[in-house]
Design an enzyme around this catalytic site. Structure first.
Site, short mmCIF file in Angstrom:
data_model
loop_
_atom_site.label_atom_id
_atom_site.label_comp_id
_atom_site.label_asym_id
_atom_site.label_seq_id
_atom_site.Cartn_x
_atom_site.Cartn_y
_atom_site.Cartn_z
N ALA A 14 0.41 -1.21 0.33
CA ALA A 14 0.62 -0.08 0.00
C ALA A 14 0.81 0.78 0.21
CB ALA A 14 -1.10 -0.07 1.09
N SER A 15 0.69 2.28 0.61
CA SER A 15 1.48 3.10 0.70
C SER A 15 2.51 3.49 1.05
CB SER A 15 0.15 4.45 1.37
OG SER A 15 -0.89 5.07 0.53
N THR A 16 2.68 2.16 2.02
CA THR A 16 4.41 2.47 2.42
C THR A 16 5.21 1.80 1.09
OG1 THR A 16 4.76 -0.11 2.52
CG2 THR A 16 3.59 1.35 4.36
#
Lengths: 381, 617
Positions: B330-332
């Site tokens: 995801a956004s990591t």
């Protein structure tokens, strides 16, 4: 005459030296000095081996010595009774024996799937088959001596029935080893009585032919197992093959001069099973080697030859037949036991005469010797 | 009664004598046969039987070495050996097994399960006369009960042995794994090689999972021997000679039990994973998956009931999420996508885009929405990281293209198992054009790239991979291969980091700008992890992530509260600190945790604070 040489080597009681005087003295109490000495020698040696085979259990050796004390007393007593008495009690002893055997089948006690003991109130527990071991040859000899020898076929048939009844009863216990020995003791009487060679050979042929039938219809599973294990002990090295593998190992590892008294690792470290009873010869073979075995076999041979000589000296036909049968039966014990322990015969529970631990066996064997001496020493007036 | 003439009597005697002579000869022949037999055994086969009798008497008994201990980096014991008393039975010595077991049952209690296990071990045992364990963990009272009645229990004995014990229990269950009895399959494998067969000849336990399995060879040690004289019952009469076993090496792992137990405490009641790595060495400081289980249950054989409870638990305590849980990053992933775009030269820190709340590909009607429906407005790279702007990264991913992104991300260890000694770690999934062609027999579409820009779509990574990538990021692209092992006995292991190429950015300044942007994630007014600010003790760079739970269709209806809970997004957080000289990199995944700033973030922060606080204090 061949018997002259025979009597000279085995007997030799014509010399009147010190030994001869003792012999004469012994004869007066109806004992045979050479045979008694040989028995005592065997008993002493047996006690020594038992000390080792019982894991140096002095109490067991003492008990066995007491068995010998009782047995020798009975032997001396049995030797005093004149042959006529044995002749008279023969059929009665047989009857009692057969009834006791039936009693064992009906209400006997035992272990490991076999009923061999009879426990009657007020009497010590005993094995009726031991009584029959003596009563059967006694009765067959009594029966055969009533008729002229060589016997007629009809007499033989009746004798076979006399032999067959207790044999079958013991087979039903089941005790294959003892039933074969009992049968042999009766058959030997017939042989000594002069049963014709043609009949002997056809009987042997018949037995050989019936062996497969025995396998399928008579023998129990554990008996078959013993035979299979005998044929290939390695097939079950931890189960029934264990005994024979361990006893062969004990014997073989003894070598010529053995590992030394009380030094047998197979016996002392409990690898050898039944080392104080049926397998005691393996203890001797391991600790005293082939030399010990040869000495033991020599003593046995001398005993048997002396017995055969004494048998031939009996005055009556009854005495000869009975003594001859008892002598050869004694050898059969020796042969079956050593053959079994050394792996040339299947394992059938036969003790080594006068060496294996056991009161019944010692007393009944010594009683037989007493009877034999009675036959050989009593002279009719 | 009957009469015979003298002549008859003489004939009788002759007949008897001839028969007696025949039998005497037979007897002599049979005696000769016995002598021949004895001679054969005692002379011809003497050597064979002498050896057999020696083998009977003398036994070479292998002695199992003590298994090496496992310590954490602070010298705290993680795995030890404690004495335990077991009831053993030699079946050959037991006359009546049923009766014996019934008697033992009346004395100390033998459960149905003990019996089952015993019968199983009996079937699969290796040597005759080998004692087989009937019951483990006898108490003092039970030992006394058995010993008092020993006379009635031939073949039964009480045996002392060392059994593995994990004093930290659940906290280290997944990473350490556990030892258990050698099973049939393992035995076959050990026996296949004479060397391992020899080494394991006395060993009953073997590492089944985790570090215990990975370092089995080191921990096991060298078998010893005892030459003993025994009797037929297997009882030792005397020891003739002895070669002591060499205990296995003690090993020290990089793990820090303070962090591990803190992780366990912080994650109570949650499903998730936490991985912390020492940036300078690649040493794994913490590898914790929650919920966990008690590894001590497995050592002597777990009961069926306990095992079913673990297996059927919907929270999957046996599942090691750190290395086998594969989640969309995801956004990591955004800092890495950002670096890829910067390094490819398709954007710079100044360039801005106008985020209306959605992204659209050319010639495609589909709207790729931002998590913020109204959009972030004018955003540059830094703001896109701080606020986790999806539209910006959709744009950057599409501009970079999969052929740039995939190899660039691969350099950080995505899509591969890069660990030195973590057993069973899964590789995650780094999609590429070729992969899609092979796996899905389909072309790579631009839409796939769009999803990849925010770490969704096909892309999957384990928490360990996320932490590893973060550590490499924090270390300015210099690879330190993640590892558990720190030292063997007292010797620090100096294992090279392999030939994994370090990541060289065309402009190294991009590292620092990215660190700064990630720092702003926490300190910035609109930072997605601004909730961490009150507890901020060390300058820290981080990035939140929210992964959609895949595999459940949006239109399906679930009534149960528990199932609805499982549809919530996973919360992810990666971080490293201190920013100027990073010491620890961390990744936290909380399944269905929804808000990374509220769940995963604070957990990561407390681990960082504990680690750096402890290091200074």
């Amino acid at each position: 005459m061949a018997s002259t040489d025979f009597s000279r080597t085995i007997g030799g009681h014509h010399h009147q030296h010190g030994f001869g005087r003792s012999q004469a003295l012994f004869a007066r109490v109806h004992l045979d000095l050479p045979l008694t000495l040989l028995i005592l020698l065997l008993a002493c040696g047996g006690l020594l081996i038992l000390y080792s085979g019982s894991a140096q259990d002095l109490n067991m050796v003492k008990r066995q010595a007491i068995h010998f004390g009782i047995g020798l007393s009975v032997m001396v007593f049995a030797a005093q009774l004149p042959p006529r008495i044995y002749q008279n009690i023969a059929p009665w002893a047989y009857a009692v024996g057969v009834i006791a055997l039936i009693g064992v089948l009906v209400m006997g006690v035992g272990a490991k799937g076999a009923q061999r003991w009879l426990a009657l109130p007020g009497l010590p527990r005993f094995q009726p088959s031991e009584l029959v071991k003596l009563a059967l040859p006694l009765t067959v000899a009594w029966y055969m001596a009533r008729h002229p020898v060589p016997p007629r076929f009809s007499h033989l048939v009746k004798a076979i029935i006399i032999i067959g009844l207790p044999t079958v009863l013991i087979l039903r216990q089941p005790d294959l080893g003892t039933s074969i020995l009992i049968f042999a003791s009766g058959a030997l009487v017939l042989f000594f009585a002069g049963m014709s060679w043609a009949l002997i050979l056809s009987a042997i042929g018949l037995v050989a032919a019936s062996a497969p039938l025995m396998w399928f219809f008579v023998m129990r599973d554990y008996q078959k197992q013993r035979v299979l294990t005998f044929l290939n002990p390695e097939s079950d090295p931890l189960g029934s093959g264990w005994n024979i593998i361990q006893s062969k190992t004990a014997i073989g590892s003894g070598g010529i001069d053995g590992k030394g008294f009380l030094q047998g690792t197979q016996s002392q470290l409990e690898f050898l099973p039944e080392s104080h009873t049926d397998f005691i010869i393996a203890v001797l073979a391991e600790e005293l080697g082939l030399i010990g075995v040869l000495i033991l076999l020599a003593i046995y041979s001398l005993i048997i030859m002396r017995c055969l000589y004494l048998s031939s000296q009996c005055e009556t036909l009854f005495g000869r037949l009975l003594s001859g049968s008892l002598s050869v039966t004694f050898f059969i014990y020796v042969f079956v036991n050593i053959g079994m322990v050394s792996g040339i015969l299947p394992v059938v529970g036969v003790p080594l005469p006068l060496v294996s631990y056991g009161g019944t066996s010692v007393v009944s064997l010594l009683t037989a010797f007493g009877v034999l001496m009675s036959m050989a020493t009593h002279r009719q007036r | 009664m009957w009469e015979h003439s003298f002549r008859d009597k003489a004939a009788e005697r002759r007949l008897f004598r001839s028969r007696a002579i025949v039998l005497a000869l037979v007897i002599l022949a049979l005696t000769a046969a016995l002598i021949w037999r004895m001679t054969y055994l005692q002379i011809t086969l003497h050597e064979k039987y002498k050896d057999l009798s020696e083998n009977n008497r003398i036994q070479l008994r292998p002695i199992a070495p003590n298994r090496g201990l496992i310590y954490d980096r602070n010298g705290i014991l993680l795995a030890e050996n404690v004495p335990s008393y077991s009831l053993t039975v030699v079946p050959e010595r037991v006359h009546d097994m049923d009766q014996t077991i019934a008697f033992l049952d009346s004395l100390i209690g033998i459960s149905e399960r003990d019996r089952e296990q015993f019968e199983k071990r009996e079937r699969y045992r290796r040597r005759p006369y080998e004692p087989i364990v009937l019951r483990h963990k006898l108490s003092e009272d039970e030992i006394a009960q058995v010993m008092v009645n020993r006379y009635y229990l031939p073949g039964v004995d009480v045996e002392a042995q060392l059994v593995r014990h994990y004093p930290q229990g659940e906290a280290f269950a997944h990473v350490l794994g556990y030892v258990g009895r050698i099973n049939q399959g393992e035995q076959t494998k050990l026996d296949a090689d004479p060397e391992t067969k020899r080494r394991y000849s006395a060993t009953r336990y073997i590492g089944k999972l985790g570090a215990e399995k990975q370092y089995e060879a080191d921990l096991h040690g060298e078998v010893g021997y005892q030459k003993v004289e025994t009797n037929a019952r297997g009882r030792i009469i005397q020891v003739i000679e002895q070669q002591d076993p060499v205990p296995g090496s003690d090993i020290t792992l990089h793990l820090d039990s303070r962090l591990q137990t803190l992780a366990q405490k912080e994650m109570q009641g949650m499903r998730g994973a936490l991985v912390a790595i020492e940036v300078a060495t690649g040493g794994i400081l913490s590898l914790y998956s929650n919920p966990s289980f008690d590894p001590n249950l497995f050592v002597t054989g777990i009961s069926h009931k306990d095992y079913s409870a673990l297996r059927d638990n919907p929270d999957l305590p046996l599942f090691d999420r750190t290395i086998r849980g594969q989640y969309p990053p995801a956004s990591t992933l955004k800092p890495f996508i950002g670096l890829a775009a910067l390094d490819a030269g398709i954007t710079n820190w100044q360039e801005t885009i106008n985020d209306q709340g959605w992204f659209q590909l050319e010639n495609d009607d589909r709207l790729y929405r931002d998590w913020k429906r109204t959009g972030h407005g004018i955003v540059n790279m830094e703001r896109a990281i701080v606020e986790s702007c999806d539209t910006y990264f959709y744009e950057m991913a599409v501009r970079s293209g999969i052929d740039t992104l995939s190899p660039f991300l691969g350099q950080f260890g995505y899509g591969r198992d890069m660990t030195l000694d973590v057993i069973n770690a899964l590789p995650g999934l780094l999609p590429s054009r070729d992969w899609k062609k092979q796996r899905h027999k389909s072309f790579w579409y631009a839409g796939d790239t769009v999803n990849m820009g925010i770490g969704q779509g096909y892309m999957l990574a384990t928490p360990l991979q996320m932490a590893t990538a973060t550590a490499v990021l924090a270390n300015r692209g210099v690879w330190k291969v993640p590892r558990l092992i720190y030292a063997h006995n007292d010797t620090i292991d100096d294992i090279p980091h392999g030939d994994i190429p370090d990541i060289k950015l065309k402009d190294p300044a991009n590292w620092d700008r990215m660190y700064h942007a990630m720092q702003e994630v926490i300190t910035g007014l609109h930072g997605t992890a601004r909730r961490l600010l009150p507890n901020l003790q060390y300058p820290m760079a981080g990035k939140t992530g929210t992964a959609q739970v895949v595999g459940i269709k949006q239109d399906e209806e679930y009534d149960s509260e528990a199932l609805r809970e499982r549809l919530r997004d996973h919360a992810l957080f990666i971080a490293f600190a201190p920013v100027e000289k990073p010491e620890i990199a961390i990744a936290v995944v909380i399944e269905n945790g929804e808000s990374a700033g509220r769940t995963a973030g604070p957990i990561a922060q407390s681990i960082i604070n504990e680690y750096l606080g402890g290091a200074e204090g």
